[in-house]
Write a protein that holds these residues in place. Structure first.
Motif, PDB file in Angstrom:
ATOM      1  N   ASP A  71      15.870  -2.105  -1.282  1.00 13.20           N
ATOM      2  CA  ASP A  71      14.532  -1.671  -1.387  1.00 13.20           C
ATOM      3  C   ASP A  71      13.194  -1.338  -0.952  1.00 13.20           C
ATOM      4  O   ASP A  71      12.742  -1.889   0.136  1.00 13.20           O
ATOM      5  CB  ASP A  71      14.036  -3.504  -2.205  1.00 13.20           C
ATOM      6  CG  ASP A  71      12.527  -2.801  -4.052  1.00 13.20           C
ATOM      7  OD1 ASP A  71      12.470  -1.955  -3.233  1.00 13.20           O
ATOM      8  OD2 ASP A  71      12.861  -4.160  -4.110  1.00 13.20           O
TER       9      ASP A  71
ATOM     10  N   GLY B 118       3.348  -2.832  -6.109  1.00 12.22           N
ATOM     11  CA  GLY B 118       3.903  -1.348  -5.444  1.00 12.22           C
ATOM     12  C   GLY B 118       4.493  -0.626  -5.687  1.00 12.22           C
ATOM     13  O   GLY B 118       4.255   1.054  -6.095  1.00 12.22           O
ATOM     14  N   ARG B 119       4.696  -1.103  -7.443  1.00 11.80           N
ATOM     15  CA  ARG B 119       4.938   0.050  -8.699  1.00 11.80           C
ATOM     16  C   ARG B 119       3.722   0.327  -9.451  1.00 11.80           C
ATOM     17  O   ARG B 119       3.630   1.569 -10.036  1.00 11.80           O
ATOM     18  CB  ARG B 119       6.304  -0.273  -9.583  1.00 11.80           C
ATOM     19  CG  ARG B 119       7.391  -0.287  -8.881  1.00 11.80           C
ATOM     20  CD  ARG B 119       8.099  -1.018 -10.003  1.00 11.80           C
ATOM     21  NE  ARG B 119      10.144  -0.889  -9.565  1.00 11.80           N
ATOM     22  CZ  ARG B 119      10.646  -1.840  -9.928  1.00 11.80           C
ATOM     23  NH1 ARG B 119      10.267  -2.028 -11.048  1.00 11.80           N
ATOM     24  NH2 ARG B 119      11.352  -2.172  -9.378  1.00 11.80           N
ATOM     25  N   ARG B 120       2.434   0.013  -9.199  1.00  8.68           N
ATOM     26  CA  ARG B 120       1.178   0.447  -9.461  1.00  8.68           C
ATOM     27  C   ARG B 120       0.895  -0.169 -10.525  1.00  8.68           C
ATOM     28  O   ARG B 120       0.611   0.495 -11.713  1.00  8.68           O
ATOM     29  CB  ARG B 120       0.319   1.755  -8.856  1.00  8.68           C
ATOM     30  CG  ARG B 120       1.127   1.651  -7.747  1.00  8.68           C
ATOM     31  CD  ARG B 120       0.768   3.256  -6.881  1.00  8.68           C
ATOM     32  NE  ARG B 120       0.112   3.612  -5.375  1.00  8.68           N
ATOM     33  CZ  ARG B 120      -0.491   3.074  -5.128  1.00  8.68           C
ATOM     34  NH1 ARG B 120      -1.395   1.971  -5.020  1.00  8.68           N
ATOM     35  NH2 ARG B 120      -0.473   3.126  -3.625  1.00  8.68           N
TER      36      ARG B 120
ATOM     37  N   HIS C 238      10.250  -1.040  -1.897  1.00  5.98           N
ATOM     38  CA  HIS C 238       8.579  -2.076  -2.153  1.00  5.98           C
ATOM     39  C   HIS C 238       8.586  -3.608  -1.498  1.00  5.98           C
ATOM     40  O   HIS C 238       7.947  -4.357  -1.969  1.00  5.98           O
ATOM     41  CB  HIS C 238       9.189  -1.884  -3.885  1.00  5.98           C
ATOM     42  CG  HIS C 238       8.812  -0.719  -4.387  1.00  5.98           C
ATOM     43  ND1 HIS C 238       7.970   0.456  -4.133  1.00  5.98           N
ATOM     44  CD2 HIS C 238       9.700  -0.190  -4.968  1.00  5.98           C
ATOM     45  CE1 HIS C 238       7.596   1.139  -5.374  1.00  5.98           C
ATOM     46  NE2 HIS C 238       9.279   0.734  -6.158  1.00  5.98           N
TER      47      HIS C 238
ATOM     48  N   GLN D 196       4.689  -8.236  -5.215  1.00  6.11           N
ATOM     49  CA  GLN D 196       4.924  -7.380  -4.775  1.00  6.11           C
ATOM     50  C   GLN D 196       5.876  -6.289  -5.414  1.00  6.11           C
ATOM     51  O   GLN D 196       4.897  -5.140  -5.256  1.00  6.11           O
ATOM     52  CB  GLN D 196       5.510  -8.305  -3.018  1.00  6.11           C
ATOM     53  CG  GLN D 196       5.370  -7.423  -2.134  1.00  6.11           C
ATOM     54  CD  GLN D 196       6.121  -7.440  -1.438  1.00  6.11           C
ATOM     55  OE1 GLN D 196       6.063  -8.789  -0.567  1.00  6.11           O
ATOM     56  NE2 GLN D 196       6.083  -6.757   0.119  1.00  6.11           N
ATOM     57  N   ARG D 197       6.798  -6.619  -5.739  1.00  5.76           N
ATOM     58  CA  ARG D 197       7.966  -4.977  -6.006  1.00  5.76           C
ATOM     59  C   ARG D 197       6.286  -4.940  -6.958  1.00  5.76           C
ATOM     60  O   ARG D 197       5.989  -3.349  -7.050  1.00  5.76           O
ATOM     61  CB  ARG D 197       8.585  -5.483  -7.215  1.00  5.76           C
ATOM     62  CG  ARG D 197       9.706  -5.409  -5.751  1.00  5.76           C
ATOM     63  CD  ARG D 197      10.783  -5.666  -6.614  1.00  5.76           C
ATOM     64  NE  ARG D 197      11.694  -6.499  -5.564  1.00  5.76           N
ATOM     65  CZ  ARG D 197      12.495  -7.462  -5.621  1.00  5.76           C
ATOM     66  NH1 ARG D 197      12.024  -7.687  -6.485  1.00  5.76           N
ATOM     67  NH2 ARG D 197      13.389  -7.465  -4.253  1.00  5.76           N
ATOM     68  N   ARG D 198       6.052  -5.424  -8.087  1.00  5.73           N
ATOM     69  CA  ARG D 198       4.591  -5.085  -9.529  1.00  5.73           C
ATOM     70  C   ARG D 198       3.712  -3.824  -8.678  1.00  5.73           C
ATOM     71  O   ARG D 198       3.877  -3.397  -9.739  1.00  5.73           O
ATOM     72  CB  ARG D 198       4.565  -5.607 -10.110  1.00  5.73           C
ATOM     73  CG  ARG D 198       4.742  -5.332 -11.729  1.00  5.73           C
ATOM     74  CD  ARG D 198       3.839  -7.084 -12.374  1.00  5.73           C
ATOM     75  NE  ARG D 198       2.606  -7.651 -11.875  1.00  5.73           N
ATOM     76  CZ  ARG D 198       2.091  -7.095 -12.151  1.00  5.73           C
ATOM     77  NH1 ARG D 198       1.294  -6.203 -12.949  1.00  5.73           N
ATOM     78  NH2 ARG D 198       0.650  -8.339 -11.949  1.00  5.73           N
TER      79      ARG D 198
END
Lengths: 195, 195
Positions: free
Chosen positions: A37, B185-187, A39, B181-183
């Protein structure tokens, strides 16, 4: 002889497995891409790639692992992740006592097409032909991993690549070969007592 | 809190362990250099470094692992091996669920001396002073690993470095933090349903 080829990458790590039979007859066994992943944090990404490589090695129990050699002058944005993925493949192989070979993309193209600067489509066509496939196995971008495996199978006999160890050795023979390698590394021409 | 600092390298990989007590009082615990034989094949060298790092992590059970961040523009002859050693340290930490932080040499120098371009001798003197040592622990060139550990202990509160995860989380909290963190990362700025 089962050969597992690796096209290293942190986001996509290609794995191709072939069998080299008598008379260098090559057969397709498996191809896949291990993903991480983008991210996730880098440590978790490396763990995902490592776990994926370990699963492939434990499933196919290769006699050799052939990994694309990474160069520092490549694309700076991804070269470190690529080098780290290659390092994980080497680690996983070393932990299992599987000999490792490193081949450059040029060496792979040369071994497969006879032309070190062949286009990707030319390499893919020859991979299909050599493995007697009707279509490129999916995912198609794992062709480089199959090319790595084929390159290792077709390499000139006796050619030892960097990182490769003598194959099919007992532990005692391996230790001896390692000592011999060290001795050669030190460029000594004396006998063993010179070490 | 036990912090294990790593100065990554394929030939010499520095490890420094400190304890950060109350009021950020720092104490020296351990320093060492893990070596690999430059004449061995690369896979065996990586295995030696990995095994050495694992032994240190299992001995000192750190709460965080702080690793010097590697840049592609560094010395081309060694940068790939350095990146691979750093990758192995990240892997070993991730396998143990230990949070990983990456700090640049400039960040470490800044945190320790207040000057991001400090000379090596200045850093060494401050490492001795901060850890209340009468002499630099041997081997002296492991000072960078101790500096990495100290840098992590002295970093601004709440500063999250790349590759670092929130510490002391339950598994559920960690999963949430990872999703968060992923969220990020997706801005996205929407709520969780936006994921």
């Amino acid at each position: 002889m089962i050969i597992l080829g690796v096209d290293p990458g942190l986001t996509r790590c290609g794995v191709g497995v072939i069998e080299a039979g008598e008379g260098r007859r090559l057969s397709f066994i498996h191809v896949d891409v291990i993903r991480s992943d983008p991210h996730a944090s880098q440590d978790l990404r490396l763990l995902a790639i490592y776990d994926g490589l370990v699963a492939k090695m434990d499933r196919f129990v290769p006699d050799a692992v052939s990994i694309e050699r990474v160069f520092a002058q490549e694309n700076r944005n991804t070269v470190l992740g690529t080098a780290q993925a290659a390092g994980l493949a080497m680690l996983a192989a070393a932990q299992r006592g599987i000999p490792v070979a490193l081949h450059t993309p040029t060496e792979a193209k040369m071994a497969i097409t006879g032309n070190g600067t062949a286009q990707k489509i030319q390499v893919e066509r020859m991979v299909m032909r050599i493995l007697r496939l009707n279509a490129m196995p999916t995912p198609p971008d794992a062709a480089d991993a199959l090319a790595q495996a084929i390159c290792h199978a077709l390499r000139p006999a006796g050619a030892l690549q960097g990182g490769e160890r003598e194959e099919h050795l007992t532990e005692a023979q391996r230790q001896w070969a390692l000592a011999e390698q060290r001795r050669r590394g030190r460029r000594r021409i004396n006998g063993d007592r010179g070490m």
